[in-house]
Design an enzyme around this catalytic site. Sequence first.
Site, mmCIF file in Angstrom:
data_model
loop_
_atom_site.group_PDB
_atom_site.id
_atom_site.type_symbol
_atom_site.label_atom_id
_atom_site.label_comp_id
_atom_site.label_asym_id
_atom_site.label_seq_id
_atom_site.Cartn_x
_atom_site.Cartn_y
_atom_site.Cartn_z
ATOM 1 N N HIS A 42 0.817 -1.223 0.000
ATOM 2 C CA HIS A 42 0.000 0.000 0.000
ATOM 3 C C HIS A 42 0.852 1.274 0.000
ATOM 4 C CE1 HIS A 42 0.188 -0.316 4.585
ATOM 5 N NE2 HIS A 42 0.490 0.956 4.388
ATOM 6 N N ASP B 240 0.145 -7.711 1.472
ATOM 7 C CA ASP B 240 0.517 -6.304 1.633
ATOM 8 C C ASP B 240 2.033 -6.135 1.642
ATOM 9 O OD1 ASP B 240 0.161 -3.594 1.835
ATOM 10 O OD2 ASP B 240 -0.185 -3.583 3.999
ATOM 11 N N SER C 91 4.762 2.788 7.824
ATOM 12 C CA SER C 91 4.396 1.674 6.941
ATOM 13 C C SER C 91 5.595 1.176 6.150
ATOM 14 C CB SER C 91 3.319 2.132 5.946
ATOM 15 O OG SER C 91 2.053 1.719 6.340
#
Length: 357
Positions: free
Chosen positions: A153, A183, A298
């Site tokens: 992402h 992911d 992230s």
Amino acid sequence: MDMTENLRPSGAHSTDQDPTSYPYASPSAYDGTAYNSAAGGYPPPPAYAPTTGRRKAKRPVALLAAVAIAAGAIGGGTATLVGQLNGQDSAATGSGGAVNGTTVSQSSKGTVAGVAEAVSPAIVEIGAASSAGKSTGSGVVITEDGEIVTNNHVISGAQQIQVTLSTGKTYTADVVGTDPDKDLALIKLQGASGLKTATLGDSSKVNVGEEVVAIGSPEGLTGTVTSGIVSALDRDVTVAKDDSGSSGQEQGQGQGRQGGGQEWPFEFGGQQFNGDTGEETTTYKALQTDASLNPGNSGGALINMDGEIIGINSAMYAPSSSAAGSGSSAGSVGLGFAIPVNTLKADLDTLRAGNGS
């Protein structure tokens, strides 16, 4: 004690007395004939030679006796003492290098500062530009020529990817492979070599309560270090899966500069957090940590105290603006999630082949 026993015959009491008595045993002897005759009946050398030898032996005997006593006091003789000292020297030399399988020195092992110093050079900031805007995330360098692992992402839908090392040097990166179901994504720097790399650990050995360190670029603050513990294992976390990047970028998932209180949308226990996850989602077993994570973390690293990567940070809970108005404070509240590193290791060949689920 062999050394002491070998010296005793020259210093025996019977020999000490003989040299003083032989010359005077025959007072009537002339020109030393009686002495020579008498000496002929006893072991050579001449009468006074043993006396000289005895005097020279006094110091070594006393010194060795002192050493023997000192050595005996610590549980052994002179040879044992020397062996112990040599063993200590070897042990000190052997323990001065890096811990096997990690990049943390022995003297810094188990400290947040030691982990941060060793691993920070292998953590990068990722800037992804798309038609929807710019997003900021993090990544982990796993090869010297610039292979970097991050979250899908973070780079989903990106038209250009810029990577900034801990040194401040910037590279352009290309997407090698993505796996939206996990992911995960693998990107590669253009023209990089000799980079500092991270060590991938074993997430199956992680236990609840173990100390961990998180490194990433929350809100674009490159190389931010936080610490905490592993709060839980095998959390079923559901996050948005977006290959096109349209809904993901609009929601601002995993980024740190678009704001809106909608960062990192995820589901847990049938409830949605940080915004709508969208129609396409994926669920994975995650490590839960209370190490502070914020948008921009992230794709960064969750690290054990040996300096090994045990997870890729992927989601966190942050109270929404409406919740903040009711008394909760915005920002990290100690509910962060990371993809176990064993999931990454099992997926690396697929990512390198440019394939994904």
